[in-house]
Design a protein around this motif. Structure first.
Motif, PDB file in Angstrom:
ATOM      1  N   GLU A 145     -25.537   3.018 -27.896  1.00 22.34           N
ATOM      2  CA  GLU A 145     -25.954   4.418 -27.938  1.00 22.34           C
ATOM      3  C   GLU A 145     -27.423   4.532 -28.363  1.00 22.34           C
ATOM      4  O   GLU A 145     -28.179   5.329 -27.819  1.00 22.34           O
ATOM      5  CB  GLU A 145     -25.072   5.243 -28.894  1.00 22.34           C
ATOM      6  CG  GLU A 145     -23.636   5.393 -28.465  1.00 22.34           C
ATOM      7  CD  GLU A 145     -22.770   4.200 -28.865  1.00 22.34           C
ATOM      8  OE1 GLU A 145     -23.209   3.365 -29.694  1.00 22.34           O
ATOM      9  OE2 GLU A 145     -21.668   4.079 -28.317  1.00 22.34           O
ATOM     10  N   ASP A 146     -27.826   3.700 -29.331  1.00 19.14           N
ATOM     11  CA  ASP A 146     -29.224   3.714 -29.777  1.00 19.14           C
ATOM     12  C   ASP A 146     -30.143   3.184 -28.681  1.00 19.14           C
ATOM     13  O   ASP A 146     -31.254   3.684 -28.489  1.00 19.14           O
ATOM     14  CB  ASP A 146     -29.390   2.879 -31.046  1.00 19.14           C
ATOM     15  CG  ASP A 146     -28.703   3.504 -32.255  1.00 19.14           C
ATOM     16  OD1 ASP A 146     -28.362   4.714 -32.173  1.00 19.14           O
ATOM     17  OD2 ASP A 146     -28.523   2.797 -33.256  1.00 19.14           O
ATOM     18  N   GLN A 147     -29.689   2.152 -27.976  1.00 18.60           N
ATOM     19  CA  GLN A 147     -30.479   1.598 -26.874  1.00 18.60           C
ATOM     20  C   GLN A 147     -30.683   2.643 -25.776  1.00 18.60           C
ATOM     21  O   GLN A 147     -31.789   2.805 -25.253  1.00 18.60           O
ATOM     22  CB  GLN A 147     -29.804   0.355 -26.289  1.00 18.60           C
ATOM     23  CG  GLN A 147     -29.798  -0.822 -27.216  1.00 18.60           C
ATOM     24  CD  GLN A 147     -29.039  -1.998 -26.619  1.00 18.60           C
ATOM     25  OE1 GLN A 147     -28.662  -1.993 -25.449  1.00 18.60           O
ATOM     26  NE2 GLN A 147     -28.808  -3.028 -27.440  1.00 18.60           N
ATOM     27  N   VAL A 148     -29.599   3.351 -25.432  1.00 20.12           N
ATOM     28  CA  VAL A 148     -29.682   4.392 -24.404  1.00 20.12           C
ATOM     29  C   VAL A 148     -30.605   5.513 -24.864  1.00 20.12           C
ATOM     30  O   VAL A 148     -31.444   6.003 -24.088  1.00 20.12           O
ATOM     31  CB  VAL A 148     -28.269   4.931 -24.061  1.00 20.12           C
ATOM     32  CG1 VAL A 148     -28.350   6.176 -23.196  1.00 20.12           C
ATOM     33  CG2 VAL A 148     -27.433   3.851 -23.386  1.00 20.12           C
ATOM     34  N   ALA A 149     -30.517   5.900 -26.114  1.00 23.95           N
ATOM     35  CA  ALA A 149     -31.384   6.962 -26.647  1.00 23.95           C
ATOM     36  C   ALA A 149     -32.841   6.517 -26.614  1.00 23.95           C
ATOM     37  O   ALA A 149     -33.733   7.299 -26.245  1.00 23.95           O
ATOM     38  CB  ALA A 149     -30.956   7.317 -28.076  1.00 23.95           C
ATOM     39  N   GLU A 150     -33.080   5.259 -26.986  1.00 24.49           N
ATOM     40  CA  GLU A 150     -34.446   4.759 -26.975  1.00 24.49           C
ATOM     41  C   GLU A 150     -34.990   4.683 -25.535  1.00 24.49           C
ATOM     42  O   GLU A 150     -36.141   5.038 -25.278  1.00 24.49           O
ATOM     43  CB  GLU A 150     -34.498   3.374 -27.630  1.00 24.49           C
ATOM     44  CG  GLU A 150     -35.908   2.904 -27.885  1.00 24.49           C
ATOM     45  CD  GLU A 150     -35.954   1.636 -28.738  1.00 24.49           C
ATOM     46  OE1 GLU A 150     -37.022   1.013 -28.716  1.00 24.49           O
ATOM     47  OE2 GLU A 150     -34.968   1.293 -29.399  1.00 24.49           O
ATOM     48  N   LEU A 151     -34.143   4.257 -24.605  1.00 20.63           N
ATOM     49  CA  LEU A 151     -34.554   4.215 -23.195  1.00 20.63           C
ATOM     50  C   LEU A 151     -34.837   5.620 -22.671  1.00 20.63           C
ATOM     51  O   LEU A 151     -35.795   5.829 -21.915  1.00 20.63           O
ATOM     52  CB  LEU A 151     -33.502   3.513 -22.341  1.00 20.63           C
ATOM     53  CG  LEU A 151     -33.407   1.995 -22.529  1.00 20.63           C
ATOM     54  CD1 LEU A 151     -32.226   1.443 -21.750  1.00 20.63           C
ATOM     55  CD2 LEU A 151     -34.694   1.326 -22.099  1.00 20.63           C
ATOM     56  N   ARG A 152     -33.999   6.586 -23.048  1.00 18.72           N
ATOM     57  CA  ARG A 152     -34.244   7.978 -22.642  1.00 18.72           C
ATOM     58  C   ARG A 152     -35.575   8.482 -23.184  1.00 18.72           C
ATOM     59  O   ARG A 152     -36.337   9.163 -22.486  1.00 18.72           O
ATOM     60  CB  ARG A 152     -33.109   8.878 -23.104  1.00 18.72           C
ATOM     61  CG  ARG A 152     -31.871   8.752 -22.292  1.00 18.72           C
ATOM     62  CD  ARG A 152     -30.817   9.736 -22.735  1.00 18.72           C
ATOM     63  NE  ARG A 152     -29.622   9.573 -21.918  1.00 18.72           N
ATOM     64  CZ  ARG A 152     -28.424   9.942 -22.275  1.00 18.72           C
ATOM     65  NH1 ARG A 152     -28.248  10.528 -23.455  1.00 18.72           N
ATOM     66  NH2 ARG A 152     -27.404   9.762 -21.483  1.00 18.72           N
ATOM     67  N   HIS A 153     -35.838   8.138 -24.429  1.00 21.83           N
ATOM     68  CA  HIS A 153     -37.097   8.547 -25.044  1.00 21.83           C
ATOM     69  C   HIS A 153     -38.272   7.919 -24.293  1.00 21.83           C
ATOM     70  O   HIS A 153     -39.274   8.593 -24.009  1.00 21.83           O
ATOM     71  CB  HIS A 153     -37.121   8.142 -26.526  1.00 21.83           C
ATOM     72  CG  HIS A 153     -38.426   8.411 -27.189  1.00 21.83           C
ATOM     73  ND1 HIS A 153     -38.846   9.686 -27.489  1.00 21.83           N
ATOM     74  CD2 HIS A 153     -39.419   7.577 -27.598  1.00 21.83           C
ATOM     75  CE1 HIS A 153     -40.040   9.629 -28.042  1.00 21.83           C
ATOM     76  NE2 HIS A 153     -40.411   8.349 -28.135  1.00 21.83           N
ATOM     77  N   GLU A 154     -38.164   6.630 -23.969  1.00 27.69           N
ATOM     78  CA  GLU A 154     -39.223   5.944 -23.220  1.00 27.69           C
ATOM     79  C   GLU A 154     -39.401   6.565 -21.836  1.00 27.69           C
ATOM     80  O   GLU A 154     -40.525   6.776 -21.375  1.00 27.69           O
ATOM     81  CB  GLU A 154     -38.906   4.441 -23.084  1.00 27.69           C
ATOM     82  CG  GLU A 154     -38.982   3.672 -24.380  1.00 27.69           C
ATOM     83  CD  GLU A 154     -40.388   3.579 -24.926  1.00 27.69           C
ATOM     84  OE1 GLU A 154     -41.336   3.492 -24.133  1.00 27.69           O
ATOM     85  OE2 GLU A 154     -40.532   3.605 -26.165  1.00 27.69           O
ATOM     86  N   LEU A 155     -38.307   6.873 -21.147  1.00 31.21           N
ATOM     87  CA  LEU A 155     -38.384   7.493 -19.825  1.00 31.21           C
ATOM     88  C   LEU A 155     -39.008   8.881 -19.906  1.00 31.21           C
ATOM     89  O   LEU A 155     -39.794   9.267 -19.038  1.00 31.21           O
ATOM     90  CB  LEU A 155     -37.000   7.570 -19.175  1.00 31.21           C
ATOM     91  CG  LEU A 155     -36.429   6.238 -18.685  1.00 31.21           C
ATOM     92  CD1 LEU A 155     -34.993   6.424 -18.208  1.00 31.21           C
ATOM     93  CD2 LEU A 155     -37.290   5.665 -17.577  1.00 31.21           C
ATOM     94  N   ALA A 156     -38.674   9.628 -20.945  1.00 31.52           N
ATOM     95  CA  ALA A 156     -39.277  10.952 -21.126  1.00 31.52           C
ATOM     96  C   ALA A 156     -40.775  10.817 -21.360  1.00 31.52           C
ATOM     97  O   ALA A 156     -41.578  11.590 -20.812  1.00 31.52           O
ATOM     98  CB  ALA A 156     -38.609  11.680 -22.287  1.00 31.52           C
ATOM     99  N   SER A 157     -41.183   9.814 -22.143  1.00 30.01           N
ATOM    100  CA  SER A 157     -42.615   9.588 -22.390  1.00 30.01           C
ATOM    101  C   SER A 157     -43.327   9.222 -21.095  1.00 30.01           C
ATOM    102  O   SER A 157     -44.430   9.709 -20.814  1.00 30.01           O
ATOM    103  CB  SER A 157     -42.815   8.466 -23.408  1.00 30.01           C
ATOM    104  OG  SER A 157     -42.296   8.838 -24.651  1.00 30.01           O
ATOM    105  N   ILE A 158     -42.698   8.361 -20.294  1.00 34.90           N
ATOM    106  CA  ILE A 158     -43.282   7.975 -19.009  1.00 34.90           C
ATOM    107  C   ILE A 158     -43.387   9.196 -18.094  1.00 34.90           C
ATOM    108  O   ILE A 158     -44.398   9.413 -17.430  1.00 34.90           O
ATOM    109  CB  ILE A 158     -42.458   6.852 -18.354  1.00 34.90           C
ATOM    110  CG1 ILE A 158     -42.619   5.559 -19.153  1.00 34.90           C
ATOM    111  CG2 ILE A 158     -42.882   6.635 -16.900  1.00 34.90           C
ATOM    112  CD1 ILE A 158     -41.668   4.454 -18.732  1.00 34.90           C
ATOM    113  N   GLY A 159     -42.358  10.032 -18.072  1.00 32.80           N
ATOM    114  CA  GLY A 159     -42.372  11.247 -17.253  1.00 32.80           C
ATOM    115  C   GLY A 159     -43.489  12.194 -17.656  1.00 32.80           C
ATOM    116  O   GLY A 159     -44.194  12.753 -16.802  1.00 32.80           O
TER     117      GLY A 159
END
Length: 118
Positions: free
Chosen positions: A21-35
């Motif tokens: 869950e933390d990995q997915v949240a961190e990936l979402r955060h990274e994807l949002a930053s990239i977006g």
């Protein structure tokens, strides 16, 4: 940015030990930053393209304006020259009517000869 998560063996180990869950949240955060970064860059590029298009349009309008001014001046000069030439021809015809008729007849004869050769 996501590549930064996996650089080095300790980072890989730490990432593997965190809950999914933390990995997915961190990936979402990274994807949002990239977006967000892509959005900013595309807005910046769009603004630059609009500015360049505006500059090109302004240059084209200025060139067209100059061209119109120059063509109007050339047309005015041609009208003046035509008027002067017309006056000269009229004066010559009045002063030398017989020579004018002879020149016109010679010109007509020349045209007739050239046409008949075809």
């Amino acid at each position: 940015m996501a590549a930064g998560l996996f650089s080095g063996s300790s980072a890989k180990k730490r990432f593997a030990e965190t809950p999914i869950e933390d990995q997915v949240a961190e990936l979402r955060h990274e994807l949002a930053s990239i977006g967000k970064m892509l959005s900013r860059r595309s807005a910046q590029a769009s603004g630059e393209v609009k500015a360049r298009a505006h500059d090109v349009r302004d240059q084209a309008e200025a060139s067209l304006s100059d061209l119109l001014e120059n063509s109007e001046q050339i047309l005015s000069d041609l009208r003046d020259r035509f008027a002067v030439t017309e006056r000269q021809v009229r004066t010559t015809v009045r002063e030398h009517p017989v020579a004018t008729l002879g020149a016109a007849a010679a010109f007509g004869l020349l045209i007739a000869v050239l046409i008949s050769r075809r």
